[in-house]
Design an enzyme around this catalytic site. Structure first.
Site, mmCIF file in Angstrom:
data_model
loop_
_atom_site.group_PDB
_atom_site.id
_atom_site.type_symbol
_atom_site.label_atom_id
_atom_site.label_comp_id
_atom_site.label_asym_id
_atom_site.label_seq_id
_atom_site.Cartn_x
_atom_site.Cartn_y
_atom_site.Cartn_z
ATOM 1 C CD GLU A 1 28.973 49.614 52.601
ATOM 2 O OE1 GLU A 1 29.269 49.066 53.630
ATOM 3 O OE2 GLU A 1 28.416 48.941 51.786
ATOM 4 N NE ARG B 1 34.667 41.889 39.380
ATOM 5 C CZ ARG B 1 35.082 41.986 40.513
ATOM 6 N NH1 ARG B 1 36.317 41.690 41.161
ATOM 7 N NH2 ARG B 1 34.197 42.776 41.337
#
Length: 164
Positions: A88, A51
């Protein structure tokens, strides 16, 4: 003009969908103008996959500069400059072309849609630094304040148009 999508991409995540804002001509123009105001002498805009490409191209056009797409790993033909970083749940890589693009002495503004943990933005800074550019700052449409992504960027100038 932001849509909340619960449990996407995994349970417990509240995805912030900016598509309605970017699909609105007045919204896109307002965001482009505001992000362009963060340029601080930049002569190149770098948009982070994916984006950030949309916003970065619009900002570069407004500023009269070029735009550089910082791609996810494996999307560009070799040779590339690359930067791998921790997520993560594993690792990811960002890349830019190593041939046909001289970034030495270029002043680059990084643009992305969302600043969350800051890992992707910090990797983009390292990638551009390693390629010889000077990063003048980062500008994002939305910052998820609770995730403290600014900390990953140290003293670099970071502008967010909206914080939640």
């Amino acid at each position: 003009m932001m849509r909340q999508v619960p449990d996407f991409p995994e349970p417990g995540i509240q995805f912030k969908d900016l598509t309605p804002l970017l699909a609105d001509a007045h919204g896109l123009a307002a965001v482009t103008d505001a992000l362009a105001g963060c340029a601080a002498g930049a002569d190149l805009v770098a948009g982070i996959d994916a984006r950030g490409f949309l916003l970065g191209a619009a900002v570069a056009l407004r500023l009269g500069t070029g735009v550089l797409a910082i791609r996810k790993g494996g999307k560009l033909p070799p040779p590339v400059h690359s930067q791998t970083y921790e997520l993560e749940y594993g690792t990811a890589t960002l890349e830019i072309p190593a041939d046909g693009l001289d970034l030495h002495g270029r002043r680059v503004l990084i643009i992305d849609d969302v600043l969350a943990t800051g890992g992707t933005a910090a990797a983009a800074v390292r990638l551009l630094d390693d390629a010889g550019a000077t990063v003048t700052g980062a500008a994002v449409l939305l910052e998820l304040s609770a995730l403290n992504g600014r900390a990953a960027l140290g003293s670099m100038a970071v502008t967010s148009l909206h914080r939640v």
